[in-house]
Design an enzyme around this catalytic site. Structure first.
Site, mmCIF file in Angstrom:
data_model
loop_
_atom_site.group_PDB
_atom_site.id
_atom_site.type_symbol
_atom_site.label_atom_id
_atom_site.label_comp_id
_atom_site.label_asym_id
_atom_site.label_seq_id
_atom_site.Cartn_x
_atom_site.Cartn_y
_atom_site.Cartn_z
ATOM 1 N N THR A 96 27.302 -88.776 13.874
ATOM 2 C CA THR A 96 28.172 -89.789 14.491
ATOM 3 C C THR A 96 29.376 -89.954 13.589
ATOM 4 O O THR A 96 29.233 -90.407 12.443
ATOM 5 C CB THR A 96 27.436 -91.138 14.615
ATOM 6 O OG1 THR A 96 26.295 -90.959 15.437
ATOM 7 C CG2 THR A 96 28.348 -92.191 15.237
ATOM 8 N N LYS A 171 29.737 -92.302 22.469
ATOM 9 C CA LYS A 171 28.787 -92.926 21.535
ATOM 10 C C LYS A 171 29.319 -94.283 21.040
ATOM 11 O O LYS A 171 28.612 -95.288 21.059
ATOM 12 C CB LYS A 171 28.564 -91.964 20.359
ATOM 13 C CG LYS A 171 27.869 -92.536 19.166
ATOM 14 C CD LYS A 171 26.380 -92.397 19.233
ATOM 15 C CE LYS A 171 25.726 -93.142 18.066
ATOM 16 N NZ LYS A 171 24.307 -93.219 18.169
ATOM 17 N N LYS A 246 28.356 -99.435 11.047
ATOM 18 C CA LYS A 246 29.105 -98.171 10.974
ATOM 19 C C LYS A 246 29.738 -97.853 12.340
ATOM 20 O O LYS A 246 30.927 -97.549 12.430
ATOM 21 C CB LYS A 246 28.162 -97.029 10.561
ATOM 22 C CG LYS A 246 28.831 -95.665 10.622
ATOM 23 C CD LYS A 246 27.868 -94.496 10.449
ATOM 24 C CE LYS A 246 28.578 -93.203 10.809
ATOM 25 N NZ LYS A 246 27.741 -92.023 10.738
HETATM 26 P P1 NAD Z 1 20.653 -89.206 6.424
HETATM 27 O O1 NAD Z 1 21.514 -89.785 5.360
HETATM 28 O O2 NAD Z 1 19.192 -89.447 6.405
HETATM 29 O O3 NAD Z 1 20.884 -87.610 6.492
HETATM 30 C C1 NAD Z 1 22.096 -86.950 6.200
HETATM 31 C C2 NAD Z 1 21.751 -85.697 5.419
HETATM 32 O O4 NAD Z 1 22.943 -84.946 5.164
HETATM 33 C C3 NAD Z 1 21.121 -85.997 4.043
HETATM 34 O O5 NAD Z 1 19.917 -85.287 3.914
HETATM 35 C C4 NAD Z 1 22.183 -85.529 3.059
HETATM 36 O O6 NAD Z 1 21.630 -85.034 1.851
HETATM 37 C C5 NAD Z 1 22.847 -84.415 3.861
HETATM 38 N N1 NAD Z 1 24.180 -84.059 3.380
HETATM 39 C C6 NAD Z 1 25.209 -84.876 3.019
HETATM 40 N N2 NAD Z 1 26.278 -84.136 2.663
HETATM 41 C C7 NAD Z 1 25.928 -82.834 2.795
HETATM 42 C C8 NAD Z 1 26.595 -81.598 2.570
HETATM 43 N N3 NAD Z 1 27.862 -81.573 2.131
HETATM 44 N N4 NAD Z 1 25.931 -80.464 2.805
HETATM 45 C C9 NAD Z 1 24.647 -80.488 3.244
HETATM 46 N N5 NAD Z 1 23.941 -81.612 3.463
HETATM 47 C C10 NAD Z 1 24.584 -82.775 3.244
HETATM 48 O O7 NAD Z 1 21.294 -89.716 7.807
HETATM 49 P P2 NAD Z 1 20.598 -89.667 9.253
HETATM 50 O O8 NAD Z 1 19.919 -90.959 9.509
HETATM 51 O O9 NAD Z 1 19.873 -88.368 9.403
HETATM 52 O O10 NAD Z 1 21.905 -89.656 10.177
HETATM 53 C C11 NAD Z 1 22.698 -88.494 10.363
HETATM 54 C C12 NAD Z 1 23.789 -88.813 11.374
HETATM 55 O O11 NAD Z 1 23.189 -89.219 12.612
HETATM 56 C C13 NAD Z 1 24.715 -89.960 10.952
HETATM 57 O O12 NAD Z 1 26.027 -89.643 11.340
HETATM 58 C C14 NAD Z 1 24.176 -91.159 11.716
HETATM 59 O O13 NAD Z 1 25.171 -92.128 11.982
HETATM 60 C C15 NAD Z 1 23.692 -90.496 12.998
HETATM 61 N N6 NAD Z 1 22.625 -91.217 13.699
HETATM 62 C C16 NAD Z 1 21.563 -91.721 13.028
HETATM 63 C C17 NAD Z 1 20.568 -92.405 13.721
HETATM 64 C C18 NAD Z 1 19.371 -92.982 12.987
HETATM 65 O O14 NAD Z 1 18.633 -93.793 13.598
HETATM 66 N N7 NAD Z 1 19.104 -92.611 11.736
HETATM 67 C C19 NAD Z 1 20.654 -92.576 15.107
HETATM 68 C C20 NAD Z 1 21.729 -92.013 15.783
HETATM 69 C C21 NAD Z 1 22.715 -91.330 15.063
#
Ligand code: NAD
Length: 296
Positions: A96, A171, A246
């Protein structure tokens, strides 16, 4: 079955990658956090050394990263996906992020000859684990058709929202509506309490009247009426205040850039910012009820 590069294996990306493996696809995976990478490698993925290494030799690259800056750097930065991916690869970003970054990265991909989709999700970690996510997809029609079977292995409802960036637009508009509605429902239930009207009685009436909405009937912020709502488990998330903040902030940035007045969205963003600052950032966003009520 496809060879897929998967970058970003956190709370959402981890289970999404595992569902692609379950569907029989082959994965080259990468995350900067070794424990997150190891968890997906133990499910059958090949560990890549970096983002470029994950993209090489793949027909499709999927990313699930925290925010716009990470997406820009992983795709267009030095050693990024666009420089490393095989000719003809389809690029799918499910993070997102802000509409502007999504459109900028899609334009860079297009310039380098790659088709790209922005495909943010709703459904949370449970949806990622159960492969029941909703995908809101922006990008060219041919790219959407090509990406569809991959998205279907991770989700249930997949909607093509139009050109590049429209998935992100859908979204943040949806979540701005939800963010405002949750506060309106909270205020209604709070006023009822102060007027001596039981939460269950208001629910029985309003859920069948013109005040009815998802924030009330599926996720009621007042304890009692909806047994599965976070209000009945101490506001344990769910969808955290930090995540809602966010998305409301992304909506405000988009509104400012587009010159659109969204005063209710702005107020929701401000109130959830207060809610987060009051120590409830990790609780469910419906904890705004608790903040407005002034109770701990
Ligand atoms: P998270 O922080 O658990 O996962 C993100 C991952 O990306 C981490 O493992 C981090 O180490 C990795 N990362 C960061 N920079 C990186 C790079 N340069 N190279 C490789 N890996 C890298 O976050 P999440 O909860 O999995 O959310 C991911 C996305 O999905 C976000 O944009 C969030 O807004 C969206 N989202 C989350 C949810 C939820 O309920 N968690 C729901 C809908 C949407």
């Amino acid at each position: 079955m496809a060879m897929i590069g998967f970058i970003g294996l956190g709370n959402m990306g981890g289970p999404m990658a595992r569902n692609l493996l379950k569907a029989g696809h082959k994965l080259r995976a990468f995350d900067v956090v070794k424990a997150n990478l190891d968890a997906v490698v133990s499910a059958g993925a090949v560990a890549a050394k970096n983002a470029a290494d994950a993209a090489k030799g793949c027909e499709i690259v999927v990313t699930m990263l925290p925010a716009g800056e990470h997406v820009r750097s992983v795709y267009t930065g030095e050693g990024g996906v666009i420089a490393a991916a095989d000719k003809g690869s389809l690029l799918i970003d499910s993070s997102t992020i802000d509409v502007e970054s999504a459109r900028a990265v899609a334009a860079a991909a297009d310039k380098a000859g790659f088709a790209m989709l922005d495909a943010p999700v709703s459904g949370g970690v449970a949806g990622a684990e159960g492969a029941t996510l909703t995908f809101m997809v922006g990008g060219p029609d041919a790219a959407f058709q090509r990406g569809l079977p991959i998205l279907q292995a991770m989700g249930k409802n997949i909607v093509h929202a139009g050109a590049a960036g429209n998935g992100q637009a859908a979204k943040i508009c949806n979540n701005m509506i939800l963010g405002v509605a949750m506060i309106a429902v909270s205020e209604g239930f709070l006023l009822a309490e102060k007027l001596g009207l039981e939460a269950q009685k208001l629910f029985d009436i309003a859920s069948k009247s013109s005040g009815q909405c998802w924030a009330m009937t599926s996720y009621c912020p007042a304890p009692g009426p909806v047994p599965t709502s976070p209000a009945n488990r101490g506001y344990k998330a769910g969808f955290t205040t930090a995540m809602m903040l966010k998305d409301l902030t992304l909506a405000q940035r988009a509104a400012a850039a587009a010159g659109v007045a969204t005063p209710m969205g702005a107020l929701a963003q401000s109130l959830q910012s207060l809610n987060a600052a009051s120590g409830q950032a990790d609780l469910d966003f419906s904890s705004i009820f608790k903040m407005l009520r002034g109770t701990k």
